[in-house]
Design a protein around this motif. Sequence first.
Motif, mmCIF file in Angstrom:
data_model
loop_
_atom_site.group_PDB
_atom_site.id
_atom_site.type_symbol
_atom_site.label_atom_id
_atom_site.label_comp_id
_atom_site.label_asym_id
_atom_site.label_seq_id
_atom_site.Cartn_x
_atom_site.Cartn_y
_atom_site.Cartn_z
ATOM 1 N N GLY A 1 1.552 -1.513 -7.790
ATOM 2 C CA GLY A 1 2.452 -0.193 -7.548
ATOM 3 C C GLY A 1 3.895 -0.674 -8.030
ATOM 4 O O GLY A 1 4.168 -1.878 -8.457
ATOM 5 N N ARG B 1 1.954 2.155 -3.630
ATOM 6 C CA ARG B 1 1.175 2.250 -4.605
ATOM 7 C C ARG B 1 1.111 3.521 -5.628
ATOM 8 O O ARG B 1 1.145 3.359 -6.785
ATOM 9 N N ARG B 2 1.706 4.708 -5.099
ATOM 10 C CA ARG B 2 1.835 5.727 -5.964
ATOM 11 C C ARG B 2 3.130 6.087 -6.523
ATOM 12 O O ARG B 2 3.308 7.040 -7.141
ATOM 13 N N THR B 3 3.928 5.178 -6.096
ATOM 14 C CA THR B 3 5.402 5.185 -6.625
ATOM 15 C C THR B 3 5.523 5.247 -8.208
ATOM 16 O O THR B 3 4.965 4.279 -8.825
ATOM 17 N N MET B 4 6.192 5.829 -8.961
ATOM 18 C CA MET B 4 6.413 5.773 -10.564
ATOM 19 C C MET B 4 7.390 4.618 -10.603
ATOM 20 O O MET B 4 8.426 4.802 -10.055
ATOM 21 N N VAL C 1 2.652 4.923 -13.179
ATOM 22 C CA VAL C 1 1.937 4.449 -11.853
ATOM 23 C C VAL C 1 0.922 3.393 -11.996
ATOM 24 O O VAL C 1 0.130 3.204 -11.231
ATOM 25 N N ASP C 2 0.976 2.737 -13.296
ATOM 26 C CA ASP C 2 -0.245 1.870 -13.571
ATOM 27 C C ASP C 2 -0.420 0.557 -13.168
ATOM 28 O O ASP C 2 -1.273 -0.229 -13.211
ATOM 29 N N SER D 1 0.728 -1.103 0.048
ATOM 30 C CA SER D 1 0.073 0.176 0.027
ATOM 31 C C SER D 1 0.840 1.143 -0.088
ATOM 32 O O SER D 1 0.667 2.241 -0.558
ATOM 33 N N ARG D 2 1.995 1.151 0.913
ATOM 34 C CA ARG D 2 2.816 2.232 0.774
ATOM 35 C C ARG D 2 3.585 2.688 -0.763
ATOM 36 O O ARG D 2 3.995 3.813 -0.814
ATOM 37 N N CYS E 1 7.809 -1.529 -11.603
ATOM 38 C CA CYS E 1 6.309 -2.323 -11.331
ATOM 39 C C CYS E 1 6.450 -3.696 -10.914
ATOM 40 O O CYS E 1 7.225 -4.561 -11.114
#
Length: 163
Positions: free
Chosen positions: A95, A80-83, A90-91, A77-78, A119
């Motif tokens: 994550g 998730r937004r990392t590119m 970020v798809d 969850s941490r 990814c």
Amino acid sequence: MLVPDTRALRRAFINSSRSRAASMSLPSAWPPPRADDLDFMGWADPRAPRRAYLALGGDADGDLVAVELRLPSASPSRARRTMCDLCQTVDAQEGALLMVAPRAGARGRAGDSVGLYVCADFACSLRAREPLKEHQRSVSGRPDSRVEDLVERVTAFVERVRS
Ligand SMILES: [Zn+2]
């Protein structure tokens, strides 16, 4: 890329000892789907938590090279937004995860490592081949270079592990 066989893969590791490479396991879904569309193959070891691998080459463009990676123990969850550093999206559903590769040779044995966000599903090659989203379309008509850029980034990463 061409699907390498297990023996070729074990020999291709640049940052694992022979015994570690021998303990590498392939995922149950092997070869990965759409192998022809993959610029590199990546997978988490189904039998060893926190171990993952990345392989590329093995064709006219270059020799097969494989790299062992350590996965983080942090919760997804941490992340998730990392590119992702490779496909720069970020798809991925789970994550991008920080994956760390010990460097090849003496530097690696001394604890030196290189890391990057990838990814969690390693499907960067497929993402680079998805149709461009509206906001990604170039107004200047610049060609879509996502696949070339991905190849360049993953190759540069492997070179950093090797150097
Ligand atoms: Zn990616």
